[in-house]
Design a protein around this motif. Structure first.
Motif, PDB file in Angstrom:
ATOM      1  N   ASP A 139     -10.815   8.424  18.542  1.00  0.00           N
ATOM      2  CA  ASP A 139     -11.057   7.001  18.715  1.00  0.00           C
ATOM      3  C   ASP A 139     -11.579   6.424  17.431  1.00  0.00           C
ATOM      4  OD1 ASP A 139     -11.480   4.465  19.574  1.00  0.00           O
ATOM      5  OD2 ASP A 139     -13.133   4.951  20.914  1.00  0.00           O
ATOM      6  N   HIS A 164     -15.362   2.307  14.150  1.00  0.00           N
ATOM      7  CA  HIS A 164     -16.126   3.372  14.792  1.00  0.00           C
ATOM      8  C   HIS A 164     -16.621   4.338  13.725  1.00  0.00           C
ATOM      9  CE1 HIS A 164     -14.724   1.691  18.428  1.00  0.00           C
ATOM     10  NE2 HIS A 164     -14.640   2.777  19.162  1.00  0.00           N
ATOM     11  N   HIS A 186     -16.169   8.623  22.917  1.00  0.00           N
ATOM     12  CA  HIS A 186     -17.441   8.016  22.468  1.00  0.00           C
ATOM     13  C   HIS A 186     -18.599   9.009  22.461  1.00  0.00           C
ATOM     14  CE1 HIS A 186     -16.542   3.402  22.713  1.00  0.00           C
ATOM     15  NE2 HIS A 186     -15.696   4.054  21.945  1.00  0.00           N
TER      16      HIS A 186
HETATM   17 ZN    ZN Z   1     -14.081   3.152  21.065  1.00  0.00          ZN
END
Ligand code: ZN
Ligand code: ZN
Ligand code: ZN
Lengths: 427, 427, 427
Positions: free
Chosen positions: B188, B182, B318
């Motif tokens: 995350d 990411h 996100h």
């Molecule tokens: Zn993710």
């Protein structure tokens, strides 16, 4: 042009047609009943001679009745079989006598708590005669002599039952059974006969996986006779359902098989729960309807029982108040709908094997995600694919997957279809 | 002298350092990330060529990007990759064009519900290009032409991942995995990377029983690649944990392995429960992070997943709001502490056999009671000895004994040490 | 003519008779106790020599005591063993000395929280001497010299225990054990001795199925000695019960065996639940009475423990307040009643096989319905027959059937008798 009628209304019309007949465990009332059902559904009728040994039992003599009454000295029939088949004790031996009311009383059955209702009573295996009547009728009878007459015959003959088979893709069978031995009682058994009849018709249109065998037979001795004559077939019976009390206004009740975790038990629990109908699931007990025979320890079949209010759970049970007004088209249609849904799940339930079980297979490459494009349940359908892939290890069935994932069975089954189509799983 | 910093602060500093890099499932962003992690922990880095078949998948082309922007006719960059790696759709193909806003809109991704946040979007396997921007930025754009440019390359190259192994006393392995794919998102995945890094460092100091393998790899394709290249090693993986979303302020969530009763599941439940932290235990689902791959039915490893608020469970998920401010030193330290405690239990858990199983052995004669003298928990420690003796039948592990007795695991393990020292039990 | 006394009163009288004796794990106090019990029940007494190896233990030297006191300089006995056997530390070595109170204090045991009570203390395996006294007695002692004297002997001798066997129809045994090693304490052990004694007498009148072995032995070392000397017999012990704290006013507590699902566990749960007594069921712990030995992992017998308030659960525990007033005839009678009921179920519990398992057998033909005529529980009795037939597949015992059907065990057992009489089931 005939007015459109719903299936519920057609079932109710069948109940009304069958209602007047005097059924018992043998005799012409059963034959006439099966003949009428035969107008809706081709039936294979069996006649088993009196004296035939069936498991631990023996087929009894056949009982038929033409007339029965109690008349006062003026000749007025104060109780008359012609008015209701309930008025005579089932399997009454013939009698023709005059006796004072005081003596007659020992042969009279009433319901003191419901003085306007006529009870339903039988004496199949102990020779006896008797009349059933309303308490208020009895109370109005003056003392004095009465003529009593039961014009019945008990003679060697046959026990009659019938089968209808909806052929399936595999010889494994699902048995659906209802009893046909009660006289003028609507919920306790005519509604079951009507739902079974229309269920068979509906299944025939679906090209089912299993072979569905419908059994219309007198209670206890009928199921025992079928089991005795089909010992080799019993191994093929994988699932089953006994239908009874299928039309009253109460919530649905599913009584589990003796095993308690048979697939039919799991399917019925799943369907009733996910339908969000009010319903009741009960444990097996060795009392009730013919699940007693199918679930006897030697057979121990995966056979449960579906009813609305269970036997003896409503005051009208086994009385003249269990008449066609007590059962509704809507209730029978609801029972039928649940049966169809449950057999839909049962018929579709399968174990698959993931042919690409190491890591997730790439679904996008196979167009499996795109195929969901535009579907309102695309997210659920995608999750269903992942669940089917993850649990298709040969141990989990689609029903297992639906229960564990919380997804609708149909979504899971649809995912299995898509994955099988893509060569990713195999039944 | 440098000011003292806590481990939490050190982890946060690592998050901040890694934050600006543009990571994806391949490319230099991953390499740069692993190089930085390598300053904390020696890493073995693997480069797997594009086109390599890995299980059902193929390693894709490598994606690298130098620059990307949308500029107005005056040449002002209204959206600029240099400002945030989130601004470009992950795996965008190169583009260099001028087009009216009306045409450009189809390539713009915003979050209307959070007008100041930039979403995170990718298109790994379907060639596409696009920009992610704040809704309010989009709303402020006048109609007219815009220059769009993505200076990226998609070309044969490599997929990069790294491993760090903490050697143990036995070759049986515990795998700890986190994703490194990411871009500028803190919870995350950077928090997971940081916790994994400091967990490895801490374990190295404990001379652990198991061999601990840390895997830093892109999500999905990285885990699949590792599994494909380590088919023979998988049998050695006895337990595992996927770390993700390890730094947000929410309570800890442990998602159980597919098996549901794997030892890691039991350990995590025990540790979370007995720590009296607010926490949440969830069933396995075939969605989430790389537990999906480790728990695919062919592997079915005992691998669970630890996070704080699980993916998609927080609005910042996100989006550009998942930045270093969203994760705290305290939360990461808490996640790390639970991992250390859990691996402490896992590492120490053993089954013993009572060598004197008939009746209780005489503990007093062996000085085992006296050894407790003065300990504030002498009574608990004595009970622990009795429990370990009673349940050390080769079937119950120390964790079983801790759970059944309600005693702290450490007390039970200490009792086992004392009893083993006295020759009364044997692993 | 002697006044009628209830069994409860007889048990209480036995407690009072035994109360003054100074029992310990060896010595004449045990012998005298067994001699008195032997007036109620023929006992086989065993004498095991000092030094005998028993499992991991060794039979200790025998301890006997004639006198013990603390006297002031005027010769007044301020603490006197003759007043209560609790006053001397169990297994005190002989001592004869004069010392100041300041020095004596290290050998004095009191209960500061209960200043009028005398504690019960022992030092079996560490040579020591001491006195137990009320805190208020200690507080009243002026400083100065005291004469202390314990006229005891510790010498090679024997450990004494006794057995009584109620012969059964099968050699499989049920063991009932109680400890006989506590001095003047009523609930903690005399009530158990009394209940065991009268339980044995009651069982002897029932011609039981199992052989019931009653064990009167010192705690821990006594059970260990019995187990060591009966290694070959242990396989015959199918069930067992340790009795202790059998007479206090609290509710009954059943502590399950290590197995937790032994038949004795299921029986006791069933009997306590269906008796609707307030009661408590607890899990096994490796602490308490001699269930610790019977349930050590090498033996792992199906032995539970029945008490009223469990050990250490009442303030009077191990103090002079646990005197005959603390236990009541009614409480002991209640404990006895539950034991008799439980052994009634245990003794009668059997698995049967339905010899006519295909369909229901025709009960009416065999007169099994008529036999119920006039019984107030005819409906229950009929249901019990159907349940026994349905579940007698060799796997379900009568207790299973009682639990699953919700019918009283006696009704189920009665149905089994009737069905066995009719040749329909076979044990
Ligand atoms: Zn993710
Ligand atoms: Zn009926
Ligand atoms: Zn005690």
């Amino acid at each position: 042009m005939a007015p459109m009628t719903t299936t519920g209304e057609q079932m109710h019309a069948l109940v009304e047609r069958l209602y007047p007949l005097c059924r018992s465990i043998t005799g012409d009332g059963v034959r006439d009943t099966l003949e009428i059902v035969g107008e809706y559904l081709p039936l294979q009728t069996h006649e088993v001679p009196t004296g035939t040994r069936v498991l631990d039992w023996t087929v009894p003599q056949e009982w038929n009745i033409r007339d029965a009454y109690i008349a006062d000295t003026a000749g007025n029939r104060v109780v008359d079989f012609a008015a209701s088949s309930l008025h005579v004790l089932g399997y009454s031996v013939p009698v023709s006598a005059t006796m004072p009311l005081s003596e007659l009383r020992a042969h009279l059955h009433t319901l003191p708590d419901h003085p306007t209702w006529v009870p339903y009573r039988t004496s199949y295996y102990k020779p006896d005669w008797g009349f059933c009547l309303a308490q208020e009728t009895l109370d109005a009878l003056p003392d004095g002599d009465y003529e009593v007459r039961v014009d019945s015959t008990l003679a060697d003959g046959h026990l009659t039952y019938a089968e209808h088979v909806v052929p399936g893709q595999v010889p494994d069978e699902v048995i659906v059974s209802c009893h046909v031995c009660h006289p003028s009682l609507a919920n306790d058994n005519l509604a079951g006969i009507a739902v079974a009849t229309f269920l068979a018709r509906a299944l025939a249109e679906t090209k089912p996986w299993y072979t569905y065998r419908f059994l219309f037979a007198p209670g206890t001795i009928g199921a025992i006779t079928w089991l005795a004559r089909n010992r080799e077939r019993v191994d093929r019976v994988k699932h089953g359902l006994v239908l009874a009390c299928a039309g009253d206004p109460g919530r649905l009740t599913y009584k589990q098989s003796r095993r308690g975790d048979a697939e039919i038990d799991r399917v019925m629990r799943h369907v009733l729960r996910s339908s969000e109908r009010p319903h009741h699931i009960t444990e097996f007990t060795p009392y009730g309807y013919d699940e007693r025979q199918f679930c006897s320890p030697g057979f121990d079949l995966g056979v449960g029982s579906l009813s609305r209010t269970p036997y003896a759970g409503y005051p009208e049970y086994h009385t003249s108040a269990d008449n066609p007004d007590f059962v509704s088209p809507e209730a029978m249609a609801d029972t039928l709908a649940v049966c169809r849904e449950a057999f839909g799940v049962l018929d579709r339930d399968r174990r698959y094997r993931n042919l690409s079980p190491y890591g997730e297979p790439q679904l996008g490459r196979r167009g499996l995600y795109e195929a969901l494009g535009g579907r309102s349940d695309a997210k659920q359908a995608q999750m269903a694919m992942l669940w089917v892939l993850n649990l298709s290890d040969g141990e989990h069935s689609l029903l297992d997957i639906a229960e564990r994932s919380g997804l609708p069975f149909d979504t899971v089954a649809g995912a299995a279809d898509a994955l099988e189509g893509a060569g990713l799983i195999k039944a």
